[in-house]
Structures are given as structure tokens and as C-alpha cells.
Design a protein around this motif. Structure first.
Motif, PDB file in Angstrom:
ATOM      1  N   THR A  59       0.814  -1.220   0.000  1.00 51.89           N
ATOM      2  CA  THR A  59       0.000   0.000   0.000  1.00 51.89           C
ATOM      3  C   THR A  59       0.849   1.272   0.000  1.00 51.89           C
ATOM      4  O   THR A  59       0.337   2.364  -0.241  1.00 51.89           O
ATOM      5  N   GLU A  60       2.137   1.148   0.270  1.00 47.31           N
ATOM      6  CA  GLU A  60       3.000   2.327   0.313  1.00 47.31           C
ATOM      7  C   GLU A  60       3.663   2.640  -1.025  1.00 47.31           C
ATOM      8  O   GLU A  60       4.414   3.609  -1.135  1.00 47.31           O
ATOM      9  N   PHE A  61       3.387   1.815  -2.028  1.00 45.73           N
ATOM     10  CA  PHE A  61       3.954   2.072  -3.359  1.00 45.73           C
ATOM     11  C   PHE A  61       2.955   2.857  -4.207  1.00 45.73           C
ATOM     12  O   PHE A  61       1.739   2.691  -4.067  1.00 45.73           O
ATOM     13  N   ALA A  62       3.480   3.701  -5.079  1.00 48.31           N
ATOM     14  CA  ALA A  62       2.618   4.532  -5.920  1.00 48.31           C
ATOM     15  C   ALA A  62       3.173   4.603  -7.335  1.00 48.31           C
ATOM     16  O   ALA A  62       4.377   4.426  -7.550  1.00 48.31           O
ATOM     17  N   PRO A  63       2.310   4.866  -8.328  1.00 50.10           N
ATOM     18  CA  PRO A  63       2.779   5.015  -9.706  1.00 50.10           C
ATOM     19  C   PRO A  63       3.775   6.163  -9.826  1.00 50.10           C
ATOM     20  O   PRO A  63       3.650   7.176  -9.129  1.00 50.10           O
ATOM     21  N   GLY A  64       4.769   5.977 -10.683  1.00 52.89           N
ATOM     22  CA  GLY A  64       5.758   7.027 -10.908  1.00 52.89           C
ATOM     23  C   GLY A  64       6.913   7.019  -9.927  1.00 52.89           C
ATOM     24  O   GLY A  64       7.858   7.794 -10.062  1.00 52.89           O
ATOM     25  N   VAL A  65       6.832   6.155  -8.907  1.00 48.03           N
ATOM     26  CA  VAL A  65       7.923   6.044  -7.934  1.00 48.03           C
ATOM     27  C   VAL A  65       8.514   4.647  -8.020  1.00 48.03           C
ATOM     28  O   VAL A  65       7.789   3.655  -7.956  1.00 48.03           O
ATOM     29  N   SER A  66       9.821   4.565  -8.164  1.00 45.52           N
ATOM     30  CA  SER A  66      10.466   3.261  -8.252  1.00 45.52           C
ATOM     31  C   SER A  66      10.293   2.513  -6.939  1.00 45.52           C
ATOM     32  O   SER A  66      10.568   3.053  -5.861  1.00 45.52           O
ATOM     33  N   PRO A  67       9.835   1.252  -6.987  1.00 43.09           N
ATOM     34  CA  PRO A  67       9.716   0.472  -5.751  1.00 43.09           C
ATOM     35  C   PRO A  67      11.059   0.271  -5.071  1.00 43.09           C
ATOM     36  O   PRO A  67      11.136   0.109  -3.850  1.00 43.09           O
ATOM     37  N   PHE A  68      12.142   0.315  -5.848  1.00 43.98           N
ATOM     38  CA  PHE A  68      13.476   0.151  -5.278  1.00 43.98           C
ATOM     39  C   PHE A  68      13.884   1.397  -4.493  1.00 43.98           C
ATOM     40  O   PHE A  68      14.490   1.308  -3.426  1.00 43.98           O
ATOM     41  N   VAL A  69      13.530   2.583  -5.013  1.00 46.42           N
ATOM     42  CA  VAL A  69      13.797   3.828  -4.290  1.00 46.42           C
ATOM     43  C   VAL A  69      13.025   3.827  -2.979  1.00 46.42           C
ATOM     44  O   VAL A  69      13.551   4.172  -1.915  1.00 46.42           O
ATOM     45  N   GLU A  70      11.745   3.423  -3.062  1.00 47.79           N
ATOM     46  CA  GLU A  70      10.888   3.399  -1.886  1.00 47.79           C
ATOM     47  C   GLU A  70      11.432   2.424  -0.833  1.00 47.79           C
ATOM     48  O   GLU A  70      11.451   2.728   0.371  1.00 47.79           O
ATOM     49  N   ALA A  71      11.879   1.258  -1.287  1.00 44.68           N
ATOM     50  CA  ALA A  71      12.409   0.259  -0.361  1.00 44.68           C
ATOM     51  C   ALA A  71      13.693   0.743   0.301  1.00 44.68           C
ATOM     52  O   ALA A  71      13.868   0.609   1.520  1.00 44.68           O
ATOM     53  N   PHE A  72      14.611   1.336  -0.477  1.00 38.72           N
ATOM     54  CA  PHE A  72      15.850   1.870   0.095  1.00 38.72           C
ATOM     55  C   PHE A  72      15.546   2.963   1.124  1.00 38.72           C
ATOM     56  O   PHE A  72      16.187   3.058   2.161  1.00 38.72           O
ATOM     57  N   ALA A  73      14.544   3.794   0.812  1.00 41.52           N
ATOM     58  CA  ALA A  73      14.175   4.879   1.729  1.00 41.52           C
ATOM     59  C   ALA A  73      13.633   4.314   3.041  1.00 41.52           C
ATOM     60  O   ALA A  73      13.956   4.804   4.124  1.00 41.52           O
ATOM     61  N   LYS A  74      12.796   3.274   2.974  1.00 41.45           N
ATOM     62  CA  LYS A  74      12.220   2.679   4.173  1.00 41.45           C
ATOM     63  C   LYS A  74      13.280   1.999   5.034  1.00 41.45           C
ATOM     64  O   LYS A  74      13.234   2.028   6.256  1.00 41.45           O
ATOM     65  N   ILE A  75      14.237   1.362   4.356  1.00 41.62           N
ATOM     66  CA  ILE A  75      15.313   0.689   5.089  1.00 41.62           C
ATOM     67  C   ILE A  75      16.220   1.719   5.762  1.00 41.62           C
ATOM     68  O   ILE A  75      16.806   1.470   6.809  1.00 41.62           O
ATOM     69  N   GLY A  76      16.288   2.909   5.152  1.00 46.18           N
ATOM     70  CA  GLY A  76      17.075   3.979   5.760  1.00 46.18           C
ATOM     71  C   GLY A  76      18.445   4.157   5.153  1.00 46.18           C
ATOM     72  O   GLY A  76      19.356   4.658   5.804  1.00 46.18           O
ATOM     73  N   ILE A  77      18.613   3.735   3.905  1.00 48.03           N
ATOM     74  CA  ILE A  77      19.893   3.944   3.219  1.00 48.03           C
ATOM     75  C   ILE A  77      19.852   5.332   2.584  1.00 48.03           C
ATOM     76  O   ILE A  77      19.078   5.564   1.646  1.00 48.03           O
ATOM     77  N   PRO A  78      20.641   6.287   3.077  1.00 51.88           N
ATOM     78  CA  PRO A  78      20.525   7.670   2.628  1.00 51.88           C
ATOM     79  C   PRO A  78      20.802   7.874   1.141  1.00 51.88           C
ATOM     80  O   PRO A  78      20.192   8.721   0.499  1.00 51.88           O
ATOM     81  N   ALA A  79      21.713   7.103   0.596  1.00 50.84           N
ATOM     82  CA  ALA A  79      22.058   7.280  -0.817  1.00 50.84           C
ATOM     83  C   ALA A  79      21.187   6.406  -1.726  1.00 50.84           C
ATOM     84  O   ALA A  79      21.485   6.258  -2.914  1.00 50.84           O
ATOM     85  N   GLY A  80      20.133   5.820  -1.167  1.00 49.74           N
ATOM     86  CA  GLY A  80      19.307   4.881  -1.924  1.00 49.74           C
ATOM     87  C   GLY A  80      18.766   5.452  -3.216  1.00 49.74           C
ATOM     88  O   GLY A  80      18.843   4.813  -4.278  1.00 49.74           O
ATOM     89  N   ALA A  81      18.233   6.677  -3.152  1.00 42.99           N
ATOM     90  CA  ALA A  81      17.657   7.286  -4.354  1.00 42.99           C
ATOM     91  C   ALA A  81      18.721   7.485  -5.428  1.00 42.99           C
ATOM     92  O   ALA A  81      18.492   7.234  -6.610  1.00 42.99           O
ATOM     93  N   GLY A  82      19.905   7.919  -4.996  1.00 48.62           N
ATOM     94  CA  GLY A  82      20.989   8.134  -5.952  1.00 48.62           C
ATOM     95  C   GLY A  82      21.482   6.839  -6.559  1.00 48.62           C
ATOM     96  O   GLY A  82      21.792   6.782  -7.754  1.00 48.62           O
ATOM     97  N   ILE A  83      21.540   5.783  -5.741  1.00 45.14           N
ATOM     98  CA  ILE A  83      21.977   4.468  -6.231  1.00 45.14           C
ATOM     99  C   ILE A  83      21.020   3.953  -7.297  1.00 45.14           C
ATOM    100  O   ILE A  83      21.434   3.533  -8.388  1.00 45.14           O
TER     101      ILE A  83
END
Length: 483
Positions: free
Chosen positions: A279-303
Motif C-alpha cells: 500500500t505504500e507504493f505509488a505510480p511514478g515512484v520506483s519500488p526500489f527507491v521506496e524500499a531503500f528509503a524505508k530501510i534507511g539507506i541515505p544514498a538509496g535514491a541516488g543508487i
């Protein structure tokens, strides 16, 4: 095609059983590169970005849709593999369509596959510029797109080895990122570390309105996007004429497809949906970016941005490679200007690559004059063209098996399991997906575009027949060895 037509086609001197012409290409793709091209073809922007919208539509059941489609893709690739080991040619499925269904189908398939990659190249070029814009907002997007276009173009002109090496490293980045995501996700699930550790659970797959939260119908509608994510797996077939040892490398590349799909698609999505509830995923947002953000990896979006950039460039690179080869096959059959038949001193179809790149360059202009939604409509044409290509592979395989069973052609050294039965199943599945595309108002537009494209090709075929009636006759390839 009737059985009498098949009999006639394979009677006498025109039979091509097992004949693999020396096309003049440099067999410069080693096992390592063919393996990675095959892997890279199964991992694209459709997974890294497109999965977000599909998760929102289908929830955890998207895992099952990727698995189902993956089985069909394996059927398609085993059918192609049997044909490739019967006669490994760079024209691949266009050549098999010409051989088993007739010259018009080879002509139609070749030009349609060319269209698929040109349109995909336009989209990926623009996408790559947007991804770079994330880091360097001051740099105009058209400048970035133009630089990528020129660099990949030059690399494709230099040699097939350089193309293979670039594709190897692009694929390596994608594979490493996915494996890293899976390992980190499993660590969160097992040891509960990171900010997502408290909520991460396998139960996330069914706790929020069940495994099919939006209903089975909604899940099936995602098959359009799922099939788009698998586009380019057939690219390994185009490498047949330039593989160092196709009898060994191609079967190995195709046979490893199931575990690649199981790991990179089914596995990665399963881990992500366990770590983060759907339920926390949305169109236009990469599920991988969202997962990295939830895990707390600061450079996740850049990776993830870097990984998606390599995926886009990989796709554009593959497009330049395949369009040049397909134009050369069409030219050899008299279905494109003869100049496309020539090879450069580096044994690449330079003129065909150049013309294709010029068309891809239109994507730089479209970035400004076409609204984002309309550009999305154009890229959906790639899905329809891909489905046509897969259908032609399957139908050619069915006709080939009939010819083998009747003793008209030699058996391939890499027979598909189940014979033609799996190909019939895959044909039915692809027709079902086409029906879903026709049912959906947003995606239906690509079928209208394909109808116009088909009409244009039919007119072109009529003109070709009027100028050269012999074009309708099956003949052996006479590809020129050097330009």
C-alpha cells in the motif's frame, strides 16, 4: 501456411536445412558477453520504474504475474533457441519468418522489430537525460541526450566487441544492484535491522486485503506492463551471427533464463513487498527507491537513479546494435535499400546503424514538442511490436517442428521441451495479452498505431513487388562480407 505450401517450400534445392551462412560479421561476442547480454535483456527500466504502478494496481499478486509471464518468455526463448541452433543467423526471427511463413512476414517482422528499437531508443534516450538531470539540474536535457547518443553511436561503429563490452558492464551494474537489494532485504527480514525491521514480514504479502487486493481481473490487467518489462530478452537471437561459438553460448544463455527471472524479477519483488507493504507504493515512484528509503539507506535514491540510468543506456545501446543488423537482413532480401547490406572495414553495418541513430535522435526533439503523456503513447508501440515479434518466433517454431516431423528438415541440436505444444500455449497467452491491451482505453492507442504501421508496410510491399516480382521468392542469404 498450408501443409502443401510447406511441402513446396522445402522441396528440392531451396531447402536450407541447418545451413548457417557466413555473413561477414566478426564473431567477436564471447560467452561472457552473450551471457550478460541475455541477463541484461531480462532486466530493464520496466522493472526498476514500471513495477511501482503495477504494484499499486495488483498488490502482491504482481509476483505471480511476473512468474506467469516468465514461464511464457521461457517457452518463447526455447522456441527461438531451437531455431537458432538449426540455423544461426544474425537476422534471426525475421529470417525464420521469411523461411517458414513467407517473404512478406520476414519483411513485416524485420521492419517492425526495427521500429520497436527505434521507438525504444527515443524513449530511453530521453529517460537517460532525465536521470542525469537529477544530479545536474543546470545541464539542459537535450545536451545530455545528445552526448549519450553520440558516444553509444561511435562505440557501435568501432566494433561488435566494444558493443559487447559496454553491454557487459551495463548489465553487471543492474545485476549487482538487484542482488544487493535482495541481500539487504533478506537481512532486514531475518535480523530485523534498519528502520523497516519492525514492520518487515513475509505476512505483508497477504495481510493487507489479501494476495489479490484489487481482484484477479485487476492483476491480469498488469500483464501488459509485465510483458513490456520482458522486452529485449529475444536480443540474444540477434547476436547469433556474431557469437564466437553459438552452439555452446546460445543454449547456455537461454537455459539460464528461468533462474534469472526467478531471482531478478520474482525474487526481488517478493523481498521488496515483504520489507515494505504494498500500500505504500505509488505510480511514478520506483519500488526500489521506496524500499531503500524505508530501510534507511541515505544514498538509496541516488543508487537507484544510477542503476536506472545504466538500464536506459543499455537499452539504447542494444537498439543501435539490433537495428543495424535487422536493416542489413532486410537489404539482403531486397526489402530495404541495398546500401544497408554493406559492412564497414570494422565489420559493422555502419550505414544501417547511422540511419537508425538519426531516427533515435528525433527523441531529443520530441522531448520538447511532445507532451509527456503523448510520448508515453509512442513508447507503448514497442510493446505491440514486441508481441508481434514473439508471435512470429512461435509460429515459425511450430512450422519448423512440422517440417522436422515430416522429414523435410534436419532436427535442431537444441530441441524445445514439449515440442510445439509449449509454443501453442505461448501463442494463446500472447493473444490474450493483446486482448487486454485492446480492452484498456489508455493502452489501446498502440494498436491503432500498429494498424497504421501495418497499412504502410503493406503499401511498401506492393510497391516492392511491382518493381521486383522476384522478391516474393525464397532464396539463400547473399550477405556481403566487407564494405
Amino acid at each position: 501456411m498450408t501443409s502443401s505450401q510447406v511441402d513446396k517450400q522445402y522441396d528440392g534445392s531451396e531447402a536450407v536445412g541447418g545451413y548457417a551462412p557466413e555473413e561477414g560479421y566478426e564473431r567477436g561476442l564471447g560467452s561472457r558477453q552473450v551471457q550478460m547480454i541475455a541477463i541484461g535483456g531480462a532486466i530493464g527500466v520496466g522493472l526498476f520504474l514500471g513495477a511501482g504502478a503495477n504494484i499499486a494496481k495488483a498488490g502482491p499478486s504482481l509476483i505471480m504475474m511476473y512468474a506467469l509471464a516468465g514461464v511464457i518468455i521461457f517457452f518463447i526463448m526455447r522456441a527461438l533457441g531451437e531455431l537458432l541452433l538449426y540455423r544461426p543467423v544474425s537476422g534471426s526471427f525475421a529470417e525464420y519468418s521469411r523461411e517458414f511463413l513467407g517473404p512478406f512476414f520476414g519483411y513485416f517482422t524485420g521492419w517492425t522489430y526495427w521500429l520497436m528499437w527505434v521507438v525504444t531508443g527515443m524513449a530511453e534516450l530521453t529517460a537517460a537525460a532525465i536521470y542525469v538531470h537529477y544530479w545536474f539540474p543546470a545541464v539542459p536535457q537535450w545536451v545530455t541526450a545528445l552526448v549519450f547518443l553520440v558516444v553509444l553511436f561511435v562505440a557501435n561503429l568501432i566494433s561488435v566487441k566494444l558493443f559487447g563490452e559496454i553491454e557487459f558492464w551495463f548489465s553487471m551494474v543492474k545485476v549487482t544492484a538487484l542482488i544487493g537489494m535482495i541481500v539487504i532485504g533478506l537481512g532486514v527480514l531475518t535480523f530485523g535491522f534498519s528502520s523497516a525491521g519492525d514492520t518487515a514480514s513475509v505476512a505483508n504479502l497477504w495481510q493487507f486485503d489479501g494476495f489479490f487486493p484489487k481482484g484477479i481481473g485487476s492483476s491480469l490487467m498488469t500483464l501488459q506492463g509485465v510483458m513490456f518489462a520482458y522486452l529485449a530478452v529475444e536480443l540474444v537471437g540477434v547476436t547469433a551471427g556474431e557469437s564466437e561459438d553459438p552452439e555452446k553460448t546460445l543454449p547456455k544463455a537461454i537455459n539460464t533464463l528461468p533462474w534469472r527471472i526467478a531471482l531478478f524479477y520474482v525474487g526481488a519483488l517478493t523481498v521488496i513487498l515483504c520489507v515494505v507493504k504494498w500500500t505504500e507504493f505509488a505510480p511514478g515512484v520506483s519500488p526500489f527507491v521506496e524500499a531503500f528509503a524505508k530501510i534507511g539507506i541515505p544514498a538509496g535514491a541516488g543508487i537507484v537513479n544510477f542503476v536506472v540510468l545504466t538500464a536506459a543506456l543499455s537499452s539504447c545501446n542494444s537498439g543501435m546494435y539490433s537495428t543495424g543488423r535487422m536493416l542489413r537482413t532486410l537489404a539482403d532480401s531486397g526489402e530495404a535499400p541495398r546500401i544497408f547490406n554493406k559492412l564497414s572495414s570494422t565489420k559493422t553495418p555502419a550505414f544501417g546503424i547511422t540511419i537508425s541513430v538519426l531516427f533515435m535522435g528525433i527523441g531529443v526533439i520530441l522531448n520538447y514538442v511532445v507532451p509527456e503523456k503523448a510520448f508515453g503513447y509512442v513508447t507503448s508501440v514497442a510493446t505491440a511490436a514486441g508481441i508481434w515479434t514473439w508471435l512470429m518466433i512461435l509460429v515459425s517454431h511450430i512450422l519448423y517442428r512440422r517440417a522436422v516431423d515430416a522429414g523435410r528438415l534436419p532436427a535442431s541440436s537444441f530441441p524445445a521441451p514439449g515440442g510445439a505444444k509449449c509454443s501453442y500455449v505461448a501463442v494463446a497467452f500472447l493473444l490474450f495479452v493483446t486482448g487486454l491491451i485492446a480492452y484498456d482505453a489508455d493502452s489501446r492507442v498502440c494498436l491503432y498505431v500498429m494498424a497504421v504501421w501495418a497499412a504502410a508496410l503493406a503499401i511498401g510491399w506492393a510497391v516492392l513487388k511491382a518493381r521486383n516480382p522476384q522478391i516474393t521468392q525464397r532464396r539463400e542469404p547473399e550477405l556481403e562480407k566487407v564494405g
